[in-house]
Each structure stands twice: as structure tokens, then as C-alpha cells.
Design a protein around this motif. Sequence first.
Motif, mmCIF file in Angstrom:
data_model
loop_
_atom_site.group_PDB
_atom_site.id
_atom_site.type_symbol
_atom_site.label_atom_id
_atom_site.label_comp_id
_atom_site.label_asym_id
_atom_site.label_seq_id
_atom_site.Cartn_x
_atom_site.Cartn_y
_atom_site.Cartn_z
ATOM 1 N N ARG A 1 3.327 -1.954 -2.944
ATOM 2 C CA ARG A 1 2.451 -2.778 -2.117
ATOM 3 C C ARG A 1 1.018 -2.263 -2.214
ATOM 4 N NH1 ARG A 1 6.255 -1.568 1.758
ATOM 5 N NH2 ARG A 1 4.654 -0.459 2.959
ATOM 6 N N GLU B 1 3.486 2.169 -0.741
ATOM 7 C CA GLU B 1 2.217 1.463 -0.585
ATOM 8 C C GLU B 1 1.067 2.331 -1.079
ATOM 9 O OE1 GLU B 1 0.527 -0.850 3.194
ATOM 10 O OE2 GLU B 1 0.291 1.321 3.398
ATOM 11 N N LYS C 1 1.101 -4.004 -11.285
ATOM 12 C CA LYS C 1 1.670 -3.975 -9.933
ATOM 13 C C LYS C 1 3.008 -4.698 -9.883
ATOM 14 C CE LYS C 1 0.917 -5.983 -5.348
ATOM 15 N NZ LYS C 1 2.036 -6.928 -5.495
ATOM 16 N N TYR D 1 -2.763 -2.174 -0.182
ATOM 17 C CA TYR D 1 -3.536 -2.382 1.037
ATOM 18 C C TYR D 1 -4.997 -2.113 0.708
ATOM 19 C CZ TYR D 1 -5.396 -1.789 5.762
ATOM 20 O OH TYR D 1 -6.143 -1.913 6.905
#
Length: 519
Positions: free
Chosen positions: A230, A196, A224, A232
Motif C-alpha cells: 500500500r 505500507e 507496486k 500513503y
Amino acid sequence: MEKLKLFVEIHQLKEQGFKVAAIANKLGISRNTVYKFLEMSLEEAVVWANSLNSRKKKLDPYRDQILSWLKEYPDLSSSQVEDWLKEHHSGIQIGGSTVRLFVKDLREIYHIAKVPYVRDHEAVEELPMGQQGQVDWGEITVKNKEKKDVKLYFITFVLSHSRYKYVEWQGKPFTTRDTIRCHENAFIYFGGMPEELVYDQDHLITVSENAGDILLTSEFQAYKSQRKFRIYLCRKADPQSKGKIENVVKFVKRNFAKSRVFSNIDAWNEQSIAWLGRTGNHNVHNTTKKRPEEVHALEKQHLTPVSPLLSLESSHGSSITRIVCPDNIIKYRSNRYSVPLGTYRPKGCNKVYIETKDTELIIKASQQGEILARHTLSKGKGELIKSRQHSRDRSKGIHAYKETITRQFSDEEQATLFIQKLSEHYPRYIRDQLQIVQSTIHHFRQEIEEALDICIKDQLWSANDLRDVTLHLSRINESKEPQTLQFNNINQGNTPVIRATAHVRELDDYIKILGGVGQ
């Protein structure tokens, strides 16, 4: 005197009934210092204080240099002084506390004050290895060698568990393509990719965030999707979510960039990487009490391996693009790759598409169009990778120019000899010489043949000499017919005639002036 004053204050507070912890808190010193002074007698304290003035210190040989730094940059931190010492004196072995105390003493002796910078932070739980990385951008203005302001932009990455950092700089604001390139460089530097990545709500990667539904820019969405990490996004004014990277941005500005003299962006990036190895990832982290480089050696095993080369030609319909520069090159991974001459159009679209396959870089005119160039990817930085097929045949244009001029003379053999001599005497300026010859032919068609003969006879191998001789012959021809100047006498009715003939020098005089062999 300061030490003796502290000794007296500690004993006075003890006599007043203060406990050791209260004395330490009141005087801003450690409890060990309080115990040490309480165990001393006054005589012992005097002897100890006097010994401090004569005792040699490890950093005494560098005293003048450190003092000059503090005088020029009063807000230098002791950690930055430590880094500069290691940078200027390779192999020096010093501890942070040694530098800190030495700098503190210098500030007290020479009254060099420093304004402290304080910011509140909230502790957060440590994350598992390989789970998270944080990304942020920054900018700073520094001085170059001419003492002029230079604004620099940088992007920073940090692995949340090990605090292992990466920084990359450039002299212009970041674009999405720049951001993607730096991500790839960071993953290579880390030896892998975390699960992430944490970002601010930055326009380089996001369009909007609608109640948790993140809308990314098309280029970053394609990136991506291929890398499969991931994302955030932090809320605004939420430093707790990305406090680690904010500390890194501050650390980079204050410890590396502040007061450093800028020369060029490549050297600056090299110094930044050296700083990471020497200080940024080597020094013990204040929170973890470990060296990031040592923890990273373990965390690296938990990162997702990534291929060193990435192509964004994917099913998402987006690809990495580059803009062709006026000198017909594109920039990729800090290197320059050539495209055929004429690819750049001053008023046209200069966007091309690139793709990497194994160790090859492919440059296309359109996403599915013709291939403009193929190059072997360079592993270095700052290199120019150029194909011979993309170069101009410079001799062809000059050769045609010479033939065009030669054909304008009646004696082409004489003209060829003269042009050949021009090439020998002025190889770097042959085009300029030919332009002068062409201009002379155009303006003095009648005299050019005779002038050429004179130049060859007297070995005047210069287009400027040819022009001057031609100009002289032209003036002689004009003077063969004297000009009559008439002036009307206003007071008398008759018209007197005044004849004037210009004085003409002999041709040999001009030859001598021009420096020919005939003098």
C-alpha cells in the motif's frame, strides 16, 4: 573553578528557599547533581574539584585526534565523534555519555562553540511490527580529496516500528528506475517488505493526487502492482506523518555524510552500509530507548517475504528498461552486463528491456522482441559480466590491414618481413605504425620500394624510419635536375641568370642519424 562556582550557586539558592527541582531547572542541571553538591561541604568540594584536573579519562589517548576534528569541523556532534572513533579504532568500547562529556570539556577549554539546532516535533503513536515503512530522498554537498565540492543524492528507508534503516547513494539525481532498484535493495536488506510505505508527493512515483485518488507513474504503478504494498502520500508541510524518515535524513546528513571526504560512489556506499551496522542501526534510539537492530530481529518475522530477484515483465504492459552505454553495456544492480557490439547507436534509440528468471538476466531489443544477451546474474557489485561473443575480434581488423599494405609492394615477401618486425617491436601501436606506412606509400610511390630495401638491409624496424628514408630519397631525386632561379633586374633591361644547386648529403650520413646497423 567552574565546579566550585556551581557548588556556591547551589548552596545560595538552597538558602534562599528554592527547592531541589527549582534549583536544577534554574541552573540547567539534573536533580541528582543538586543532591550531590548539597551533601558536600566546602572542603570536600575543593578536594573533589582539584581531583578532576588530575584524574585520567578514558578518551585521553584520543584527545589530540578529537581536538583536531573539533577545530576543523566546529559543528561536529558528540554522537558523530563517537562514530568516527569507532570507525578509526575498531574494538574501542565507549559510551555516548563518556564522549559527550569529553567533547563538552574540550569545547569549554579551547572555546570551540557550537550553534545548537532545535526543531519542534509532535509525538505520534507507535505502529505494530511490519505495518509501515517510510521513504524519503535527500542530497548533500561534500568535499573530495582535492577539496572540490561534490553533490551526492541518496534515498533512505526506515521501518516505523523498529527504526531499522537503509541508505543508498548515487552521484546523479534519482530516476524512477533508480528508485525501484533501491526499493528492491532495501527489501533485501530488511529481510522482507512492510504492508505500507509512506512517501512525500514526489514526482518520481506520482503524477498527481486528486482528492485521494493517487495517480502513479506508469513504471512505479507496475512495480507496486507486482509487489502489492500500500502507498500513503503525505500532505505538503505535514512532517508528523513522516517524522521518522525526516529524522533519518537529518541523521544521515549530520552523523555520516557531513565532513566526510568523498573518493568514489562505490566506496561511499560501502562506508554508508558499515555506518548503518556500526551506528545507524546499532546505537540506542533516543525515543524507543532500544537498539534498532535488536528490535528488527523481532520485526523481521512480521515482514512480507520477497523474492530476491524481480521481473517487471507483467500484464500491466510495463517492464524495467535500461539504456545501452556507448561501450555497449547496461547497468543492473550495481554491475555491468555486455550486449553485442553495435547495439549502441550514437543517434538512435538505445533503450533495451530486461527480465530476470531465476539466476539469469535476459536483455531484449523490445518487450516481446529478440533476445540480445543472456547473462548469469552476479551477486557482487561493481563487476563487468561480459560474453566472449560480444567482443570484437581485434586481430581480424589488423590482419586485414597488414594484407592490404603488403599487396601494395612489388616484393610482398620483403613487405611481409617488415610488417612482421613492426608487430614485434610495436605490439601496442601496430595500427599507428601501419597508418604511417600507408601514408608513406600514398605520398612517395616511386621511392617506397628502394626505401623498404634500405630499411631491411640496415634493420630499421620502424614506420617512422621508413618514412624518413623515403623522404630523403625523394629529395635526392628532386635535386638531380638543378633548379634555375631568375630575378628580373628592374634598373637594367638584361636578365641575369643565377643557378643554385642544393647540397646533398650522402645516404650513409642519414643511415647513421637514424641509428641503423650500417654505421
